[in-house]
Design a protein around this motif. Structure first.
Motif, short mmCIF file in Angstrom:
data_model
loop_
_atom_site.label_atom_id
_atom_site.label_comp_id
_atom_site.label_asym_id
_atom_site.label_seq_id
_atom_site.Cartn_x
_atom_site.Cartn_y
_atom_site.Cartn_z
N HIS A 1 0.89 -1.18 0.00
CA HIS A 1 0.00 0.00 0.00
C HIS A 1 0.91 1.21 0.00
O HIS A 1 1.71 1.38 0.93
CB HIS A 1 -0.88 0.01 1.25
CG HIS A 1 -1.72 -1.22 1.38
ND1 HIS A 1 -3.04 -1.26 1.02
CD2 HIS A 1 -1.41 -2.47 1.82
CE1 HIS A 1 -3.52 -2.48 1.24
NE2 HIS A 1 -2.55 -3.23 1.72
N LEU B 1 -5.64 -5.60 13.16
CA LEU B 1 -5.69 -4.78 11.94
C LEU B 1 -6.28 -3.40 12.23
O LEU B 1 -5.75 -2.38 11.80
CB LEU B 1 -6.51 -5.54 10.87
CG LEU B 1 -6.78 -4.81 9.57
CD1 LEU B 1 -5.49 -4.38 8.87
CD2 LEU B 1 -7.61 -5.70 8.62
N PHE C 1 -4.08 -0.78 13.82
CA PHE C 1 -3.13 -0.24 12.84
C PHE C 1 -3.83 0.75 11.89
O PHE C 1 -3.32 1.85 11.65
CB PHE C 1 -2.50 -1.39 12.03
CG PHE C 1 -2.03 -0.97 10.67
CD1 PHE C 1 -0.95 -0.11 10.52
CD2 PHE C 1 -2.69 -1.40 9.52
CE1 PHE C 1 -0.53 0.30 9.26
CE2 PHE C 1 -2.28 -0.98 8.26
CZ PHE C 1 -1.20 -0.13 8.13
N LEU C 2 -4.99 0.36 11.38
CA LEU C 2 -5.67 1.21 10.38
C LEU C 2 -5.98 2.60 10.95
O LEU C 2 -5.89 3.60 10.24
CB LEU C 2 -6.96 0.52 9.89
CG LEU C 2 -6.76 -0.72 9.01
CD1 LEU C 2 -8.09 -1.43 8.77
CD2 LEU C 2 -6.10 -0.37 7.67
N TYR D 1 -2.83 4.50 10.60
CA TYR D 1 -2.45 4.59 9.18
C TYR D 1 -3.29 5.65 8.47
O TYR D 1 -2.76 6.48 7.72
CB TYR D 1 -2.65 3.19 8.63
CG TYR D 1 -2.74 2.95 7.15
CD1 TYR D 1 -1.59 2.81 6.38
CD2 TYR D 1 -3.97 2.77 6.53
CE1 TYR D 1 -1.68 2.51 5.02
CE2 TYR D 1 -4.07 2.47 5.18
CZ TYR D 1 -2.92 2.36 4.43
OH TYR D 1 -3.01 2.05 3.10
N ASP E 1 -9.50 -3.40 0.42
CA ASP E 1 -8.69 -3.42 1.65
C ASP E 1 -9.44 -2.77 2.80
O ASP E 1 -10.65 -2.59 2.72
CB ASP E 1 -7.30 -2.80 1.40
CG ASP E 1 -7.35 -1.31 1.09
OD1 ASP E 1 -8.43 -0.71 1.08
OD2 ASP E 1 -6.27 -0.74 0.82
N SER E 2 -8.73 -2.47 3.88
CA SER E 2 -9.28 -1.92 5.14
C SER E 2 -9.90 -3.04 5.99
O SER E 2 -9.62 -4.22 5.77
CB SER E 2 -10.26 -0.78 4.85
OG SER E 2 -10.54 -0.09 6.05
N HIS F 1 -8.14 -8.39 -0.51
CA HIS F 1 -7.65 -8.88 0.78
C HIS F 1 -8.70 -9.85 1.32
O HIS F 1 -9.89 -9.49 1.39
CB HIS F 1 -7.51 -7.73 1.77
CG HIS F 1 -6.31 -6.86 1.56
ND1 HIS F 1 -6.02 -6.25 0.37
CD2 HIS F 1 -5.31 -6.50 2.43
CE1 HIS F 1 -4.90 -5.54 0.50
NE2 HIS F 1 -4.45 -5.68 1.75
N GLU G 1 -7.03 -12.61 5.95
CA GLU G 1 -5.98 -12.02 6.80
C GLU G 1 -6.47 -12.19 8.24
O GLU G 1 -5.91 -12.94 9.02
CB GLU G 1 -5.78 -10.54 6.44
CG GLU G 1 -4.76 -9.81 7.32
CD GLU G 1 -4.67 -8.30 7.02
OE1 GLU G 1 -5.60 -7.74 6.42
OE2 GLU G 1 -3.64 -7.68 7.43
N HIS H 1 -3.03 -11.72 1.20
CA HIS H 1 -2.88 -12.44 2.48
C HIS H 1 -3.33 -13.89 2.28
O HIS H 1 -2.55 -14.71 1.83
CB HIS H 1 -3.64 -11.77 3.64
CG HIS H 1 -3.07 -10.44 4.02
ND1 HIS H 1 -1.83 -10.31 4.59
CD2 HIS H 1 -3.58 -9.19 3.92
CE1 HIS H 1 -1.59 -9.03 4.83
NE2 HIS H 1 -2.63 -8.33 4.42
N SER I 1 4.03 -8.02 8.39
CA SER I 1 2.70 -7.46 8.68
C SER I 1 1.92 -8.41 9.58
O SER I 1 1.33 -8.01 10.59
CB SER I 1 1.95 -7.25 7.36
OG SER I 1 0.57 -7.10 7.58
N LEU J 1 0.58 -7.34 13.22
CA LEU J 1 -0.87 -7.22 13.46
C LEU J 1 -1.42 -8.42 14.22
O LEU J 1 -2.65 -8.62 14.27
CB LEU J 1 -1.61 -7.00 12.14
CG LEU J 1 -1.19 -5.75 11.35
CD1 LEU J 1 -2.09 -5.52 10.15
CD2 LEU J 1 -1.17 -4.50 12.23
N ASP K 1 3.45 -5.18 2.38
CA ASP K 1 2.18 -4.63 2.86
C ASP K 1 2.29 -3.13 3.19
O ASP K 1 1.96 -2.30 2.36
CB ASP K 1 1.68 -5.44 4.07
CG ASP K 1 0.16 -5.36 4.26
OD1 ASP K 1 -0.53 -4.79 3.39
OD2 ASP K 1 -0.34 -5.87 5.28
N ASP K 2 2.76 -2.81 4.39
CA ASP K 2 2.91 -1.41 4.82
C ASP K 2 4.30 -1.27 5.46
O ASP K 2 4.43 -1.22 6.70
CB ASP K 2 1.82 -1.05 5.83
CG ASP K 2 0.43 -1.22 5.23
OD1 ASP K 2 0.03 -0.36 4.42
OD2 ASP K 2 -0.22 -2.24 5.53
#
Ligand code: ADE
Ligand code: ZN
Length: 337
Positions: free
Chosen positions: A16, A54, A57-58, A61, A166-167, A194, A197, A218, A245, A249, A275-276
């Motif tokens: 991403h 997740l 983190f989001l 992010y 995603d998300s 995604h 995951e 994932h 990741s 996570l 990933d990130d």
């Protein structure tokens, strides 16, 4: 045989671009754009990167992405990532971007697209990194919002070769976006999503059957359903796995418990990705290094992962060929050591 980590030619298929925003750049862009961050130093940003799942983190992010305002910001972000690619022998990259994260706070689609695209075009010429873009829909938002984003993207087809999802995964199954993906395919886009995951194997089945994806992003929870594993193996549907990741996570408690080697041994088409990278402790080389040491992967495994990365890419066979030949030469040189 020496470790091929630093010199192994490879492709990245799950990155991403907003997740490559390093703390130093976050602080610099905040200053450049007159934005106040809830951190007073680069160290404070880094210290905040402790995630439980997740969603935790989001939250950070999306907050971090607010510093991206101008075309130059998107250019600088993308250029810095592409320099990493060149340094780590990533020959080709297929990059996710999240237009809704930016357009919903008033940044025009055109600004996001031009900044990223100009860096991709410069990198092709100046540092020999080939690339494509994948537009991701934020699955915590509505299907109607995703459809509007798709319509906004239609004039920019070309470098955007696919759409993705995603998300926040849990509670937002692929089925929610079936009509959007139908339309995207009708407009000529490839599809990825995604799935698996944090979400159950059923989400992977939905991504395959309803969204008709070419790859699963994932997908590590596929092992909970033997019939699904059999299907993925039979059809060689690639999984873009992101080891650092998954540990950051808490999908796996530690790298030694990651199921990447199990997935390879089951005959799945597995790839390794970052990933990130700015949030999870590393880019491609660091991900390869982490799985090599924690899971005892051999140089043959690493070469297999690199081969999978080119074969699972959206490059046409004639463009994959020189990379696969380079990899073969590389493999032969390793065998002589
Ligand atoms: N957006 C950025 N990174 C993500 C991830 N690992 N899963 C879902 N959405 C994301
Ligand atoms: Zn991702």
């Amino acid at each position: 045989m020496r470790s091929p980590l630093l010199t192994l030619p490879k492709a990245e298929l799950h990155i991403h671009i907003e997740g490559s925003l390093e703390p130093e750049m976050m602080v610099a862009l905040a200053q450049r754009n007159g934005i106040t961050l809830p951190y007073d130093s680069v160290e404070a940003v880094q210290a905040a990167y402790q995630f439980e799942n997740l969603q935790s983190f989001l939250d950070l992010y999306y907050a971090g992405a607010q510093v991206l305002q101008t075309e130059q910001d998107f250019y600088d972000l993308t250029w810095a990532y592409l320099q990493k690619c060149a340094a780590q022998q990533v020959r080709h990259t297929e990059i996710f971007f999240d237009p809704q994260t930016h357009c919903d706070r008033g940044i025009p689609f055109e600004v996001v697209h031009s900044g990223i695209t100009q860096a991709l075009l410069d990198a092709r010429v100046q540092i020999g990194v080939s690339s494509a873009l994948i537009l991701c829909f934020l699955r915590h938002l509505s299907a109607e919002a995703a459809m509007a984003t798709l319509e906004q993207a239609l004039p920019y087809r070309g470098i955007i070769i696919a759409v993705g999802l995603d998300s926040s995964e849990l509670g937002h199954p692929p089925s929610k976006f079936q009509a959007v993906f139908d339309r995207a395919r009708a407009e000529g886009f490839l599809t990825v999503a995604h799935a698996g995951e944090e979400g159950p194997p059923e989400y992977i089945w939905e991504a395959i059957r309803l969204l008709k994806v070419s790859r699963i992003d994932h997908g590590v929870r596929c092992v909970e359903d033997p019939a699904l594993v059999e299907y993925l193996v039979e059809h060689q549907i690639p999984l873009t796995v992101c080891p650092l990741s998954n540990v950051k996570l808490c999908v796996f408690d530690e790298m030694a418990q990651h199921n990447l080697k199990q997935l390879i041994d089951l005959g799945l088409c597995v790839t390794v990705n970052s990933d990130d990278p700015a949030y999870f402790g590393g880019y491609m080389a660091e991900n390869f290094a982490a799985v090599e040491s924690a899971l005892g992967l051999t140089p043959e495994h690493l070469v297999q992962l690199a081969e999978n990365s080119f074969k699972a890419s959206f490059l046409p066979p004639e463009k994959q060929k020189p990379y696969l030949e380079e990899l073969l030469t590389y493999k032969t040189s390793l065998e002589k050591i």
